[in-house]
Scaffold this motif. Structure first.
Motif, PDB file in Angstrom:
ATOM      1  N   ARG A  17       0.839  -1.212   0.000  1.00 14.77           N
ATOM      2  CA  ARG A  17       0.000   0.000   0.000  1.00 14.77           C
ATOM      3  C   ARG A  17       0.870   1.257   0.000  1.00 14.77           C
ATOM      4  NH1 ARG A  17      -2.784  -3.208   3.448  1.00 14.77           N
ATOM      5  NH2 ARG A  17      -1.967  -2.197   5.306  1.00 14.77           N
ATOM      6  N   GLN A  18       1.937   1.247   0.798  1.00 15.54           N
ATOM      7  CA  GLN A  18       2.838   2.402   0.867  1.00 15.54           C
ATOM      8  C   GLN A  18       3.476   2.674  -0.499  1.00 15.54           C
ATOM      9  OE1 GLN A  18       6.503   1.717   2.989  1.00 15.54           O
ATOM     10  NE2 GLN A  18       6.714   3.873   3.527  1.00 15.54           N
ATOM     11  N   LEU A  19       3.987   1.630  -1.136  1.00 17.39           N
ATOM     12  CA  LEU A  19       4.627   1.786  -2.445  1.00 17.39           C
ATOM     13  C   LEU A  19       3.628   2.234  -3.506  1.00 17.39           C
ATOM     14  CD1 LEU A  19       7.004  -1.301  -2.508  1.00 17.39           C
ATOM     15  CD2 LEU A  19       7.681   1.105  -2.389  1.00 17.39           C
ATOM     16  N   ALA A  20       2.442   1.628  -3.498  1.00 16.83           N
ATOM     17  CA  ALA A  20       1.426   1.986  -4.490  1.00 16.83           C
ATOM     18  C   ALA A  20       1.044   3.462  -4.362  1.00 16.83           C
ATOM     19  CB  ALA A  20       0.197   1.089  -4.344  1.00 16.83           C
ATOM     20  N   ASP A  21       0.855   3.932  -3.141  1.00 12.50           N
ATOM     21  CA  ASP A  21       0.510   5.340  -2.917  1.00 12.50           C
ATOM     22  C   ASP A  21       1.643   6.257  -3.355  1.00 12.50           C
ATOM     23  OD1 ASP A  21      -1.917   4.562  -1.872  1.00 12.50           O
ATOM     24  OD2 ASP A  21      -1.348   4.890   0.226  1.00 12.50           O
ATOM     25  N   LEU A  22       2.868   5.900  -2.984  1.00 16.44           N
ATOM     26  CA  LEU A  22       4.035   6.715  -3.325  1.00 16.44           C
ATOM     27  C   LEU A  22       4.210   6.818  -4.834  1.00 16.44           C
ATOM     28  CD1 LEU A  22       6.700   8.096  -2.215  1.00 16.44           C
ATOM     29  CD2 LEU A  22       7.763   5.893  -2.641  1.00 16.44           C
ATOM     30  N   LEU A  23       4.143   5.689  -5.524  1.00 23.29           N
ATOM     31  CA  LEU A  23       4.376   5.673  -6.965  1.00 23.29           C
ATOM     32  C   LEU A  23       3.239   6.326  -7.745  1.00 23.29           C
ATOM     33  CD1 LEU A  23       5.970   2.137  -7.302  1.00 23.29           C
ATOM     34  CD2 LEU A  23       7.135   4.348  -7.342  1.00 23.29           C
ATOM     35  N   ARG A  24       2.014   6.184  -7.256  1.00 19.91           N
ATOM     36  CA  ARG A  24       0.863   6.784  -7.931  1.00 19.91           C
ATOM     37  C   ARG A  24       0.992   8.309  -7.970  1.00 19.91           C
ATOM     38  NH1 ARG A  24      -3.019   5.044  -4.782  1.00 19.91           N
ATOM     39  NH2 ARG A  24      -2.831   6.847  -3.454  1.00 19.91           N
ATOM     40  N   ASP A  25       1.505   8.905  -6.902  1.00 16.07           N
ATOM     41  CA  ASP A  25       1.571  10.356  -6.787  1.00 16.07           C
ATOM     42  C   ASP A  25       2.950  10.937  -7.089  1.00 16.07           C
ATOM     43  OD1 ASP A  25      -1.117  10.401  -5.980  1.00 16.07           O
ATOM     44  OD2 ASP A  25      -0.546   9.977  -3.913  1.00 16.07           O
ATOM     45  N   ALA A  26       3.893  10.095  -7.515  1.00 18.92           N
ATOM     46  CA  ALA A  26       5.269  10.555  -7.717  1.00 18.92           C
ATOM     47  C   ALA A  26       5.438  11.366  -8.993  1.00 18.92           C
ATOM     48  CB  ALA A  26       6.210   9.360  -7.744  1.00 18.92           C
ATOM     49  N   LYS A  27       6.290  12.340  -8.891  1.00 18.50           N
ATOM     50  CA  LYS A  27       6.753  13.099 -10.046  1.00 18.50           C
ATOM     51  C   LYS A  27       8.153  12.552 -10.314  1.00 18.50           C
ATOM     52  CE  LYS A  27       7.496  17.739 -11.773  1.00 18.50           C
ATOM     53  NZ  LYS A  27       7.422  19.167 -11.485  1.00 18.50           N
ATOM     54  N   VAL A  28       8.359  12.005 -11.500  1.00 13.90           N
ATOM     55  CA  VAL A  28       9.577  11.233 -11.763  1.00 13.90           C
ATOM     56  C   VAL A  28      10.552  11.966 -12.663  1.00 13.90           C
ATOM     57  CG1 VAL A  28      10.461   9.042 -12.654  1.00 13.90           C
ATOM     58  CG2 VAL A  28       8.239   9.128 -11.528  1.00 13.90           C
ATOM     59  N   GLY A  29      11.800  12.022 -12.187  1.00  9.12           N
ATOM     60  CA  GLY A  29      12.915  12.430 -13.010  1.00  9.12           C
ATOM     61  C   GLY A  29      12.926  13.847 -13.526  1.00  9.12           C
ATOM     62  N   GLU A  30      11.944  14.623 -13.195  1.00  9.78           N
ATOM     63  CA  GLU A  30      11.912  15.993 -13.685  1.00  9.78           C
ATOM     64  C   GLU A  30      12.216  16.922 -12.527  1.00  9.78           C
ATOM     65  OE1 GLU A  30       8.131  16.842 -15.487  1.00  9.78           O
ATOM     66  OE2 GLU A  30       7.988  14.789 -16.194  1.00  9.78           O
ATOM     67  N   ALA A  31      13.420  17.466 -12.525  1.00  7.78           N
ATOM     68  CA  ALA A  31      13.769  18.418 -11.479  1.00  7.78           C
ATOM     69  C   ALA A  31      12.912  19.669 -11.648  1.00  7.78           C
ATOM     70  CB  ALA A  31      15.241  18.776 -11.555  1.00  7.78           C
ATOM     71  N   ALA A  32      12.725  20.338 -10.557  1.00  8.07           N
ATOM     72  CA  ALA A  32      11.933  21.560 -10.599  1.00  8.07           C
ATOM     73  C   ALA A  32      12.579  22.581 -11.529  1.00  8.07           C
ATOM     74  CB  ALA A  32      11.812  22.132  -9.194  1.00  8.07           C
ATOM     75  N   ALA A  33      11.768  23.426 -12.108  1.00  9.90           N
ATOM     76  CA  ALA A  33      12.291  24.494 -12.969  1.00  9.90           C
ATOM     77  C   ALA A  33      13.174  25.406 -12.131  1.00  9.90           C
ATOM     78  CB  ALA A  33      11.134  25.274 -13.569  1.00  9.90           C
ATOM     79  N   SER A  34      14.106  26.050 -12.755  1.00  9.96           N
ATOM     80  CA  SER A  34      15.055  26.901 -12.056  1.00  9.96           C
ATOM     81  C   SER A  34      14.409  28.227 -11.659  1.00  9.96           C
ATOM     82  CB  SER A  34      16.285  27.139 -12.940  1.00  9.96           C
ATOM     83  OG  SER A  34      17.242  27.872 -12.220  1.00  9.96           O
ATOM     84  N   THR A  35      13.525  28.172 -10.676  1.00  6.54           N
ATOM     85  CA  THR A  35      12.842  29.377 -10.208  1.00  6.54           C
ATOM     86  C   THR A  35      13.536  29.978  -9.001  1.00  6.54           C
ATOM     87  OG1 THR A  35      11.414  28.129  -8.714  1.00  6.54           O
ATOM     88  CG2 THR A  35      10.600  28.480 -10.969  1.00  6.54           C
ATOM     89  N   GLY A  36      14.484  29.226  -8.435  1.00  9.56           N
ATOM     90  CA  GLY A  36      15.168  29.700  -7.241  1.00  9.56           C
ATOM     91  C   GLY A  36      14.390  29.444  -5.971  1.00  9.56           C
ATOM     92  N   VAL A  37      13.261  28.749  -6.084  1.00  4.88           N
ATOM     93  CA  VAL A  37      12.433  28.440  -4.924  1.00  4.88           C
ATOM     94  C   VAL A  37      12.649  26.978  -4.536  1.00  4.88           C
ATOM     95  CG1 VAL A  37      10.065  28.279  -4.053  1.00  4.88           C
ATOM     96  CG2 VAL A  37      10.699  30.142  -5.580  1.00  4.88           C
ATOM     97  N   ALA A  38      12.934  26.738  -3.273  1.00  6.62           N
ATOM     98  CA  ALA A  38      13.182  25.382  -2.783  1.00  6.62           C
ATOM     99  C   ALA A  38      11.898  24.566  -2.813  1.00  6.62           C
ATOM    100  CB  ALA A  38      13.728  25.420  -1.362  1.00  6.62           C
ATOM    101  N   GLY A  39      12.018  23.321  -3.270  1.00  6.39           N
ATOM    102  CA  GLY A  39      10.880  22.415  -3.307  1.00  6.39           C
ATOM    103  C   GLY A  39      11.345  21.054  -3.792  1.00  6.39           C
ATOM    104  N   PRO A  40      10.449  20.093  -3.912  1.00  6.83           N
ATOM    105  CA  PRO A  40      10.831  18.763  -4.372  1.00  6.83           C
ATOM    106  C   PRO A  40      11.596  18.829  -5.695  1.00  6.83           C
ATOM    107  CG  PRO A  40       8.600  18.729  -3.542  1.00  6.83           C
ATOM    108  CD  PRO A  40       9.022  20.172  -3.589  1.00  6.83           C
ATOM    109  N   GLY A  41      12.724  18.122  -5.725  1.00 13.93           N
ATOM    110  CA  GLY A  41      13.553  18.103  -6.922  1.00 13.93           C
ATOM    111  C   GLY A  41      14.625  19.173  -6.944  1.00 13.93           C
ATOM    112  N   THR A  42      14.755  19.910  -5.841  1.00 15.96           N
ATOM    113  CA  THR A  42      15.801  20.934  -5.788  1.00 15.96           C
ATOM    114  C   THR A  42      16.855  20.569  -4.754  1.00 15.96           C
ATOM    115  OG1 THR A  42      14.603  22.287  -4.166  1.00 15.96           O
ATOM    116  CG2 THR A  42      14.279  22.821  -6.497  1.00 15.96           C
ATOM    117  N   VAL A  43      18.072  21.031  -5.015  1.00 15.23           N
ATOM    118  CA  VAL A  43      19.168  20.896  -4.058  1.00 15.23           C
ATOM    119  C   VAL A  43      19.263  22.224  -3.322  1.00 15.23           C
ATOM    120  CG1 VAL A  43      21.648  20.574  -3.776  1.00 15.23           C
ATOM    121  CG2 VAL A  43      20.400  19.232  -5.481  1.00 15.23           C
TER     122      VAL A  43
END
Length: 160
Positions: A64-90
Motif C-alpha cells: 500500500r505504501q509503495l502503491a501510494d508513493l508511486l501513484r503520486d510521484a513526479k519522476v525524473g523531472e527536477a523543478a524548474a530553475s525558479t530559485g524556490v526550494a521544493g521537491p527536486g531541488t538541491v
C-alpha cells in the motif's frame, strides 16, 4: 490530499520493481508459507503460522505504501530553475553559528539513488525551506522540541 513526491528515475524503477515483486512472487511465496504452516495442525499454538501471518500484514502495508508513493510521484523531472526550494531541488543551507554549509535534496526518503542526503518536504528541515529562496533565514522546530535556524545559501534544480 496526498503530497506529491519527487523521485529520480532510478529510484522510481527500483521501487516499481519492488512493488511488482511483492504483488506477484512475494504474495505467492507468502501464501505458500502460510499454507504449509497451516497444515502443521493446531493454529492456536503454531508459531510458524502466526509469524507468516504477521509477515503478510507487513508486506501488505508495504504494498500500500509503495502503491501510494508511486501513484503520486513526479519522476525524473527536477523543478524548474525558479530559485524556490521544493521537491527536486538541491538546497544549500548554513546553520546558525556555523561557517560551513550543507547541501541536500528535497525529495522522497525512499530515493537512495541520490549521492547527497535527501530530506522529505514533510521533514522539519525540508518543510521549513520549501517555498523559500536563497538569502532567506528560517527557524523551525526539531523533533525534540528545540528550535533551529538556517540561512538558505542557494537553491538549484537537482541534476544527476
Amino acid at each position: 490530499m496526498t503530497q506529491q513526491t519527487w523521485l529520480t528515475q532510478e529510484a522510481y524503477d527500483r521501487l516499481r520493481s519492488e512493488l511488482d515483486y511483492l504483488t506477484t512472487t512475494g504474495r505467492t511465496e507468502l501464501a505458500n508459507k502460510i499454507e504449509a504452516a497451516r497444515e502443521e495442525g493446531d493454529l492456536k499454538e503454531n508459531g510458524g503460522y502466526h509469524a507468516a501471518k504477521e509477515e503478510q500484514g507487513k508486506q501488505e502495508a508495504r504494498i500500500r505504501q509503495l502503491a501510494d508513493l508511486l501513484r503520486d510521484a513526479k519522476v525524473g523531472e527536477a523543478a524548474a530553475s525558479t530559485g524556490v526550494a521544493g521537491p527536486g531541488t538541491v538546497v544549500e543551507v548554513r546553520f546558525q553559528g556555523e561557517r560551513e554549509t550543507e547541501k541536500f535534496l528535497i525529495g522522497s526518503r525512499e530515493d537512495h539513488s541520490a549521492p547527497i542526503d535527501v530530506f522529505s518536504p514533510a521533514s522539519p528541515l525540508g518543510g521549513a525551506v520549501t517555498g523559500r529562496k536563497a538569502g532567506e533565514k528560517v527557524t523551525y522546530t526539531l523533533p525534540n522540541g528545540r528550535n533551529a535556524s538556517v540561512e538558505i545559501v542557494s537553491v538549484a534544480p537537482y541534476v544527476l
